[in-house]
Scaffold this active site. Structure first.
Site, short mmCIF file in Angstrom:
data_model
loop_
_atom_site.label_atom_id
_atom_site.label_comp_id
_atom_site.label_asym_id
_atom_site.label_seq_id
_atom_site.Cartn_x
_atom_site.Cartn_y
_atom_site.Cartn_z
N GLU A 193 0.89 -1.44 0.18
CA GLU A 193 0.12 0.08 -0.01
C GLU A 193 0.81 1.45 0.17
O GLU A 193 0.71 2.31 0.92
CB GLU A 193 -0.86 -0.08 1.02
CG GLU A 193 -1.79 -1.16 1.15
CD GLU A 193 -2.83 -1.30 2.43
OE1 GLU A 193 -2.54 -0.40 3.34
OE2 GLU A 193 -3.78 -2.01 2.24
N GLU A 228 -6.39 -10.43 -1.49
CA GLU A 228 -7.17 -10.26 -0.35
C GLU A 228 -8.71 -10.00 -0.62
O GLU A 228 -9.53 -9.28 -0.23
CB GLU A 228 -6.84 -8.91 0.40
CG GLU A 228 -5.10 -9.11 0.67
CD GLU A 228 -4.90 -7.87 1.68
OE1 GLU A 228 -5.76 -6.80 2.10
OE2 GLU A 228 -3.30 -7.64 1.74
C1 XIL Z 1 -6.31 -6.47 8.09
C2 XIL Z 1 -6.94 -7.51 9.07
O1 XIL Z 1 -7.56 -8.35 8.46
C3 XIL Z 1 -7.23 -7.06 10.46
O2 XIL Z 1 -7.30 -8.03 11.29
C4 XIL Z 1 -6.54 -6.02 11.07
O3 XIL Z 1 -7.10 -5.48 12.15
C5 XIL Z 1 -5.86 -4.88 9.92
O4 XIL Z 1 -5.67 -5.29 8.83
N1 XIL Z 1 -4.98 -4.76 3.64
C6 XIL Z 1 -4.03 -5.56 4.14
C7 XIL Z 1 -4.18 -6.30 5.40
O5 XIL Z 1 -2.91 -5.60 3.36
O6 XIL Z 1 -3.30 -6.43 5.92
C8 XIL Z 1 -5.25 -5.78 6.24
O7 XIL Z 1 -5.75 -6.74 7.08
C9 XIL Z 1 -6.48 -5.26 5.11
C10 XIL Z 1 -6.21 -4.40 4.31
#
Ligand code: XIL
Length: 367
Positions: free
Chosen positions: A158, A274
């Site tokens: 990101e 994701e």
């Molecule tokens: C999220 C997790 O799912 C949560 O449990 C945590 O509180 C915050 O992070 N992008 C990403 C992930 O790369 O690591 C994130 O995961 C969601 C957004």
């Protein structure tokens, strides 16, 4: 007709009275996403073993029947795994790797450099050189320890700003983070080099959300071209895929299709890292409303059907680009455990029951 003893008859009728839906569901063979896509791409989920009994038997059955690769949802992030310069938390990542090893599943590392979930110690009193030393040491220890045991790393997560406009679209539009402020824009190339030093064979990803469309997509191409020109050993683009039913317009599907083609043209592999499709609210990478703990409105049949169709269309695009797409990972196991549990985004519901999306995803697999 089979004769039942009084006791087993009572047991059977009691069970039938109280758990009929569960028994009926269990009797129908569950479609398997990983089997449907075997030989096409890997199918993943994101989770952590925060304690040994984290998952019940039904959840373990979903994990092992549906998926062949796991991303740790939190436990390998810089903050959780390396909260202080001299403190490492290996228990959860090791438990995950152990589980994957025992169940013939692969593991993806997530993530080495991020603006979020990262200890402030990386930047305390840090010049560019000190920050880079700390980063190199972090990466050497972490990637080195799991060398040969994970198939890839999200090296930088990101790094590109949200939004943008015609002017920023011609630039990398990097997010204003401590890494950018302390090291400068080459923090990305350096991180990729450090990861390659620590493991000569592992896949190395740039991972981000909303990079498949609009100004942010343009910026992603500018950034990736610069990384490649600078010799950063990047192999893969991770499109996070936090989408929503409202955001998945016909134009957006087209953009996803084209974005994968653009990354392929840069000779990069693409992973959907994701994936989730929320029924309501916006997508994107920020945790907005409808996160964990918010009681969800029960999905309507229409919403579930629309979600199933959206997943089928998305998988159709991924299959079309199967020469470039090597993995599709869902962000979570089922709706109750999802980071967006209030928006019912996954293919299994809050009780771990398959939703219409599951059959639709399986049906979208090449025959
Ligand atoms: C999220 C997790 O799912 C949560 O449990 C945590 O509180 C915050 O992070 N992008 C990403 C992930 O790369 O690591 C994130 O995961 C969601 C957004």
């Amino acid at each position: 007709m089979t004769k039942l003893s009084r006791r087993s008859f009572l047991a059977a009728s009691t069970a039938a009275a109280f758990v009929r839906p569960r028994r009926a569901a269990a009797a129908v063979a569950l479609a398997s996403v990983k089997e449907a896509y075997r030989g096409v791409f890997l199918i993943g989920t994101a989770l952590d073993f925060r304690r040994p009994d984290e998952f019940d038997a039904a959840e373990l059955a979903i994990i092992t029947s549906q998926f062949n690769v796991i991303t740790p949802e939190n436990s390998m992030k810089p903050g959780p795994i390396h909260p202080q310069e001299d403190t490492w938390n290996w228990a959860q990542p090791e438990a995950l790797l152990d589980f994957c090893g025992k169940n013939a599943m692969k593991t993806v590392g997530h993530c080495l450099v991020w603006h979020s979930q990262t200890g402030a110690w990386f930047f305390e009193g840090a010049s560019r050189e000190i920050a880079l030393q700390r980063l190199r040491s972090h990466i050497a220890t972490l990637v080195g320890r799991f060398k040969g045991r994970v198939i890839g790393w999200d090296v930088v997560n990101e790094a590109i700003n949200d939004g943008g406009n015609d002017t920023t679209a011609a630039t990398e539009n990097l997010r204003d983070t401590r890494w950018l402020q302390t090291v400068g824009p080459d923090f990305l190339t350096q991180a990729f080099r450090f990861a390659r030093e620590a493991d000569p064979d592992v896949a190395l990803h740039y991972n981000d959300y909303s990079i498949e469309s609009g100004f942010k997509h343009q910026s992603s191409l500018v950034l990736l071209k610069r990384l490649i020109a600078d010799g950063a050993p990047i192999t893969t683009v991770g499109i996070q895929g936090h989408w929503s039913l409202t955001g998945l317009t016909p134009e957006r599907y087209q953009q996803i299709d084209e974005a994968i083609a653009h990354y392929k043209a840069l000779k990069l592999k693409v992973a959907i890292t994701e994936l989730d499709v929320t029924l309501s609210g916006a997508g994107g990478g920020q945790l907005g409303g409808g996160g964990r703990g918010t009681p969800p409105p029960p999905p309507t049949a229409e919403q579930l059907q629309a979600q199933a169709e959206a997943y089928a269309k998305l998988f159709g695009i991924f299959v079309k680009h199967r020469d470039a797409v090597n993995r599709v990972t869902f962000w979570g196991l089922h709706d109750r455990r999802s980071w967006r549990s209030g928006q019912s985004p996954l293919a299994f519901d809050r009780d771990g029951k398959p939703k219409p999306a599951l059959d639709a995803i399986v049906a979208a697999a090449p025959k």
